[in-house]
Design an enzyme around this catalytic site. Structure first.
Site, short mmCIF file in Angstrom:
data_model
loop_
_atom_site.label_atom_id
_atom_site.label_comp_id
_atom_site.label_asym_id
_atom_site.label_seq_id
_atom_site.Cartn_x
_atom_site.Cartn_y
_atom_site.Cartn_z
N ASP A 504 0.83 -1.21 0.00
CA ASP A 504 0.00 0.00 0.00
C ASP A 504 0.86 1.25 0.00
O ASP A 504 0.51 2.26 -0.60
CB ASP A 504 -0.95 0.00 1.20
CG ASP A 504 -0.25 -0.06 2.54
OD1 ASP A 504 0.88 -0.59 2.60
OD2 ASP A 504 -0.81 0.43 3.54
N ARG A 508 5.76 4.02 5.93
CA ARG A 508 5.46 3.84 7.35
C ARG A 508 5.57 2.36 7.74
O ARG A 508 5.89 1.50 6.90
CB ARG A 508 4.07 4.37 7.66
CG ARG A 508 2.96 3.59 7.01
CD ARG A 508 1.61 4.27 7.28
NE ARG A 508 0.53 3.53 6.65
CZ ARG A 508 -0.54 4.10 6.12
NH1 ARG A 508 -0.68 5.42 6.13
NH2 ARG A 508 -1.48 3.37 5.58
N ASP A 509 5.27 2.08 8.99
CA ASP A 509 5.37 0.70 9.47
C ASP A 509 4.14 -0.07 9.00
O ASP A 509 3.32 -0.52 9.79
CB ASP A 509 5.48 0.68 11.01
CG ASP A 509 4.32 1.40 11.67
OD1 ASP A 509 3.48 1.99 10.96
OD2 ASP A 509 4.24 1.37 12.91
N GLU A 510 4.04 -0.21 7.68
CA GLU A 510 2.92 -0.96 7.12
C GLU A 510 3.40 -1.75 5.90
O GLU A 510 3.72 -2.90 6.03
CB GLU A 510 1.76 -0.02 6.77
CG GLU A 510 0.53 -0.79 6.32
CD GLU A 510 -0.76 -0.06 6.57
OE1 GLU A 510 -0.75 1.01 7.18
OE2 GLU A 510 -1.80 -0.58 6.12
N ASP A 517 -6.28 -2.50 -2.64
CA ASP A 517 -5.41 -1.53 -3.29
C ASP A 517 -4.89 -2.10 -4.61
O ASP A 517 -4.90 -1.44 -5.65
CB ASP A 517 -4.21 -1.19 -2.38
CG ASP A 517 -4.62 -0.66 -1.01
OD1 ASP A 517 -5.55 -1.21 -0.40
OD2 ASP A 517 -3.99 0.30 -0.52
N TRP A 570 -11.91 -6.38 -0.88
CA TRP A 570 -10.55 -6.81 -0.52
C TRP A 570 -10.40 -8.29 -0.88
O TRP A 570 -9.65 -8.65 -1.78
CB TRP A 570 -10.29 -6.55 0.97
CG TRP A 570 -9.71 -5.17 1.22
CD1 TRP A 570 -8.43 -4.88 1.60
CD2 TRP A 570 -10.38 -3.90 1.11
NE1 TRP A 570 -8.27 -3.51 1.71
CE2 TRP A 570 -9.43 -2.90 1.42
CE3 TRP A 570 -11.67 -3.50 0.74
CZ2 TRP A 570 -9.75 -1.53 1.39
CZ3 TRP A 570 -11.98 -2.15 0.72
CH2 TRP A 570 -11.03 -1.19 1.04
N GLU A 783 -2.44 8.97 -0.17
CA GLU A 783 -3.43 8.03 0.38
C GLU A 783 -4.80 8.68 0.51
O GLU A 783 -5.82 8.06 0.29
CB GLU A 783 -2.95 7.57 1.76
CG GLU A 783 -3.88 6.60 2.46
CD GLU A 783 -3.27 6.05 3.74
OE1 GLU A 783 -2.38 6.73 4.31
OE2 GLU A 783 -3.66 4.95 4.17
N HIS A 804 0.78 6.33 -2.04
CA HIS A 804 -0.19 5.25 -1.95
C HIS A 804 -0.84 5.15 -3.33
O HIS A 804 -1.44 6.09 -3.77
CB HIS A 804 -1.27 5.68 -0.94
CG HIS A 804 -1.57 4.69 0.11
ND1 HIS A 804 -0.74 4.49 1.18
CD2 HIS A 804 -2.64 3.89 0.31
CE1 HIS A 804 -1.29 3.58 1.99
NE2 HIS A 804 -2.44 3.19 1.47
C1 RAM Z 1 -4.78 1.00 5.36
C2 RAM Z 1 -4.12 1.22 4.06
C3 RAM Z 1 -4.54 0.30 2.96
C4 RAM Z 1 -6.00 -0.05 3.01
C5 RAM Z 1 -6.37 -0.53 4.39
C6 RAM Z 1 -7.82 -0.84 4.55
O1 RAM Z 1 -3.96 0.46 6.30
O2 RAM Z 1 -4.46 2.52 3.69
O3 RAM Z 1 -4.25 0.96 1.76
O4 RAM Z 1 -6.31 -1.03 2.07
O5 RAM Z 1 -6.04 0.43 5.35
#
Ligand code: RAM
Length: 978
Positions: A504, A508-510, A517, A570, A783, A804
């Protein structure tokens, strides 16, 4: 006899000459080129042999399809004798051209044109996991590393609890190689060296998978690196996704899959005298820790040169004080050959500006008093910095911190990185002329703050972009510099986020493989680049992540802390993505591999929602994520996706020749459509007696999903599209859609005759719009529509990425709508092109695309009252070309009045409407066509100005001069809870 048709771009499982495949039945494919109109293939023949000479006439190929008449074929799945391990196979395709009758091209005599051939190869690795002999080895993590007290002026270094990166080496003697292959993997990340030379150029290898299910290995040709006498095979390994920090998983910082990194390698050397040498990882390897004191994808990397052991990767190094490697296990079951392109460093960006911040004016100055420098690379990207440092005293440090934006004081804005420290450190040992580049981390950044160097010049630093090296396949251009830049932002979003998995965000820590996405962005991504191999790999991740009940998840690979149960839109990516890949690449294996999981997914939703309204088992139901305005009722979105996925599953079964299965899902899809209508759709008549349609919630996204997924009765689509347009117009015109709705907006408006409105959205510059961020310094897609605004400053840092790609799904319409490069709904692999430009108020637009079949290009331009449209159609394809004009009689092709003939036929003339010009529609064969037609210099529909374009793109204003555009990303922090 002249023949111009030729096969090119030979691929094995969507990669050119892959080294080390383990697929039993790879797809051997080719594209077609020709310089002549009307050229088309008639038949093909594929031969595969393990000796190149066996491909020639009279040779003994292992597999020979013989001549197969199939003018549509652009590939054949290998069906010869079982492929052996570790073997190079050569293959050749011959293509026979169909008889050409067009007088403009040379004629094949007597219709028996000779075949044109092209040759390539692929090589197998281990065909079975039981062939591996190597053991997994590591550095015994038990001895606690001794920590030196910080010397004066040194701040204690935050190692985030991470251990130093192990180095491993094994010396061996032997004669040089005739052929040598290195098969290598890691639980963690590896970098291998043979006799001091780095092997390959893959970064972050072996890539991210759910390591409890699948571990990838790579194959390298190291023939040239093996030498007579002593050799040394050496590696550095790092935590990576295996044992480092992954995403935002809060309960288990680090050690996500395992406790410490491990390494696995086999080096197979064939010598000229027929002997072979095999070196495998085992307890004869020696291990130590070196200069990399920690390395983590999120936290960053620290090199302390005081720990450097020069020559450790070369013969002759004394490793007696190193320890024997620890054998952890000999498990090979999960090993698979990687199927995608590796992550590579693909480009380096020079600084746009360097600003010196005097010491004492903030920033991290763990440097004993030097000034710090803020470097602006002018582009948000994923990667890292390569920095030249003149010299560093023992213990002196250079610290490199990363950020996407600057705050109002001109310092790095890092709050939105959350817990990702994104900090790289170099500690000197007195040496001079240093080059510092981290190897086992990457960051999402545009700006870096460098402290610890007294002077920093332009030539000292570059930003190195890293991403999965998917071959670029598309180009887009148009007369509006801002829309051109929007396309650049979309492409940079893709570059930054296709890193082993489609993430995504990179900062960041993701950095997780969020399914929605990826599904909304895929149509754009697959135009920008050839993502067939990349998604082949990720579809396996999706498969691996499935829940015990058989459902798709929200992220793949799985992450503890993210609900497994896939939300609407999703989880549905598990159906939508294979379908789109099949259509793009004409490879039905995307469907055959996915069909069982698709069926399980539909079955699961159906089981839990017998009334066909998807309410239960919706996972965390993200709905139309981040949509501004009135939320769309969740059941509307969910049920629409249920219907859509069910219909695609039916279509997949049809393609795969399973009519019974197809019928079952078509029936179910029809029932869901009925349930949707009964439950959510109201029809009425307005005061004028015209039919009206309302979908529950009356939101833009409600109409978008209903129209895009074909959920409405025929007579309701027109009124629903009208209502959608009203809602968009009332809002600005502006969108009030989130991740799911945005992707559908322009294509749906276009399909219902409102390309004008899609253009108005594209031109809009206020929040929410694509151009608003661009006008405020964006170089990638944000984002949130309003990640930063002049009034509110940065949105809450808890979720505010500036890189994003999800909202970048508009990229698809730039190609398909604005430029007009599309394929018909019933076409796969771009066999039936649909060329339908939507000029709007633009002066010109063009798109080029390297399709599975060959090169497609479209370019249109307006001069005075004339529109010119040039189209290139690859051999064997046809195109339906919509020439925009209200005056059919004005159409010319290559300067002449078009006359129906073999390669060109008039299909229809479509009259103008209030909102769109008319079209003359032709069917053409392969080749290049140049149409002209009269076209009003002003659009026929009313223009809706949304503010003039600046004369120069904002981001290119004042290079090298502060304040930089994204420095304007400054202001107060608005607190909200996303
Ligand atoms: C967030 C990110 C990601 C999204 C989810 C639901 O952590 O923005 O892109 O798909 O949420």
């Amino acid at each position: 006899m002249l023949v111009s048709l030729r096969p090119y771009a030979l691929r094995c499982d969507h990669r050119a000459t892959p080294l080390g495949i383990d697929e039993a039945a790879p797809l051997l494919s080719w594209r077609l080129a020709s310089a002549h109109r009307g050229d088309a293939p008639l038949a093909y023949r594929v031969r595969v042999a393990d000796r190149a000479e066996d491909l020639d006439e009279g040779g003994q190929p292992l597999w020979d399809t013989g001549r197969i008449e199939d003018p549509d074929a652009i590939g054949a799945v290998y069906a010869g004798p079982a492929l052996k391990s570790r073997t190079r196979y050569h293959w050749r395709v011959a293509v026979w051209p169909a008889e050409r009758t067009d007088p403009t091209g040379p004629t094949a005599e007597g219709g028996s044109a000779a075949a044109v051939e092209a040759t390539s190869w692929f090589e197998t690795a281990f065909r079975g996991a039981d062939e591996w002999r190597a053991s997994w080895i590591g550095h015994d993590p038990r001895p606690i590393p001794v920590m030196d007290a910080p010397t004066e002026g040194e701040r204690a270094l935050d190692d985030h609890g991470l251990a130093p990166c192990p180095t491993l080496r094994r010396a061996f003697t032997g004669p040089a190689a005739l052929r040598a292959r290195l098969y290598v993997s890691a639980r963690g990340l590896y970098e291998v060296r043979l006799n001091g030379t780095r092997v390959g150029d893959a970064e972050l290898a072996p890539g991210w998978t759910d390591y409890t299910r699948r571990v990838q290995y790579q194959t390298y040709d190291v023939t040239e690196l093996v030498r007579d006498g002593e050799n040394v095979l050496a590696a550095t390994i790092a935590d990576g996704w295996w044992s480092g920090f992954v995403g935002f998983e809060p309960r288990r910082a680090g050690a996500h899959y395992g406790a410490f990194p491990q390494f696995l390698a086999e080096l197979h050397i064939d010598h000229a005298d027929g002997r072979t040498t095999t070196i495998v990882t085992d307890d004869t390897w020696r291990t130590h820790t070196g200069e990399i004191r920690h390395a983590d994808l999120l936290m960053g990397e620290c090199h302390d040169l005081r720990h450097a052991a020069d020559g450790w990767d070369l013969p002759g190094f004394d490793d007696t004080d190193w320890s024997p490697a620890l054998i952890t296990d000999t498990g090979h079951r999960l090993l698979v050959a990687s199927v995608d392109e590796p992550v590579r460093a693909t480009t380096a960006l020079r600084p746009r500006s360097i600003t010196r911040v005097p010491h004492g004016n903030g920033g991290v100055t763990a440097d004993g008093g030097h000034d710090t420098h803020i470097v602006d690379f002018g582009q948000n990207l994923a990667g890292r910095v390569r920095l030249r440092v003149a010299g560093l005293a023992p213990g002196a440090r250079v610290v490199v911190r990363h950020a996407e934006a600057l705050d109002e004081t001109g310092r790095l804005y890092t709050a939105n990185l959350r817990t990702a420290a994104a900090t790289d450190v170099l500690i000197g040992d007195g040496r001079e002329h240093l080059v510092f580049e981290p190897r086992f981390t990457y960051h999402g950044f545009r700006f870096v703050e460098i402290s610890g160097v007294p002077r920093l010049y332009d030539s000292d630093v570059v930003a190195v972009a890293l991403h999965s090296d998917t071959p670029w396949s598309g180009a887009f251009d148009c007369s509006d510099p801002e829309i051109r830049r929007l396309h650049d932002c979309v492409v940079w979003g893709q570059r930054s986020n296709f890193v082993s998995v489609p993430t995504d965000c990179p900062q960041r820590d993701e950095r997780l493989g969020w399914l929605a996405d990826a599904q909304v962005f895929l149509p754009t991504a697959a135009l920008n680049a050839d993502v067939a191999a990349f998604f082949t790999k990720w579809l396996r991740d999706i498969e691996d992540a499935r829940t015990p009940e058989g459902g798709f998840t929200n992220v793949a690979p799985r992450l503890i802390g993210v609900a497994d149960e896939g939300a609407p839109g999703w989880g549905d990516a598990g159906v939508i993505i294979p379908w789109h890949l099949y259509r793009t690449y004409d490879d039905p294996r995307f469907l055959s591999r996915a069909l069982p999981a698709m069926r399980a997914w539909i079955g699961l939703i159906h089981r839990h929602n017998p009334d066909l309204i998807w309410r239960r088992h919706v996972g965390p139901h993200f709905s139309d994520w981040l949509a501004p305005g009135v939320p769309t009722p969740r059941e509307v979105i969910a049920t629409a996706y249920f219907a859509h996925s069910t219909r695609l599953t039916a279509s997949a079964a049809e393609v795969l020749g399973l009519p019974e299965v197809a019928r079952e899902y078509h029936r179910l899809a029809a029932d869901i459509r009925t349930a949707f209508s009964e439950r959510f759709v109201t029809t009425d008549k307005n005061a004028e007696g015209d039919p009206t349609v309302r979908i529950a919630g009356d939101t833009q996204t409600g109409y978008l999903v209903a129209l895009a997924f074909g959920l409405l009765p025929e007579d309701a689509t027109g009124p629903a599209a009208q209502r959608l347009a009203e809602l968009i117009e009332k809002a600005g015109p502006a969108l009030q859609t989130g991740f799911l709705g945005v992707a559908l907006a322009a294509p749906v408006l276009d399909a219902y005759g409102r390309a004008d409105l899609a253009h108005a959205l594209l031109r809009r510059t206020d929040v929410p719009s694509w151009l608003f961020p661009l006008r405020h310094g964006a170089t990638t897609i944000w984002e949130r529509w309003d990640g930063w605004t002049p009034g509110t400053g940065f949105r809450a840092p808890s979720m505010n990425s500036f890189n994003h790609y999800a909202l970048g799904s508009i990229g698809e319409w730039l190609y398909r709508g604005v430029a007009g490069l599309d394929q018909s709904p019933d076409s796969t692999g771009y066999r039936k092109l649909l060329i339908r430009p939507r000029p709007g108020e633009l002066g010109h637009a063009s798109a080029g695309y390297e399709s599975a079949r060959g090169t497609v290009t479209v370019r249109w331009e307006r001069h005075d009252q004339t529109l010119g449209l040039r189209v290139q159609v690859p051999p064997g394809a046809s195109a339906e070309v919509h020439v925009p004009t209200d005056d059919h009689g004005s159409v010319r092709e290559s300067g002449a009045v078009p006359v129906d003939g073999e390669h060109l036929t008039l299909l229809a003339t479509i009259p103008a409407t209030d909102t769109a010009s008319g079209h003359s529609v032709y069917r053409v064969g392969s080749g290049v066509y140049r149409f002209t037609a009269s076209y009003p210099s002003r659009p026929t529909y009313p223009s809706r100005p949304t503010g003039g374009y600046p004369t120069a793109p904002v981001a290119s204003a004042g290079p090298r001069r502060a304040p930089s555009p994204a420095a304007s990303l400054a202001g107060s922090h608005e607190e909200d809870t996303p």
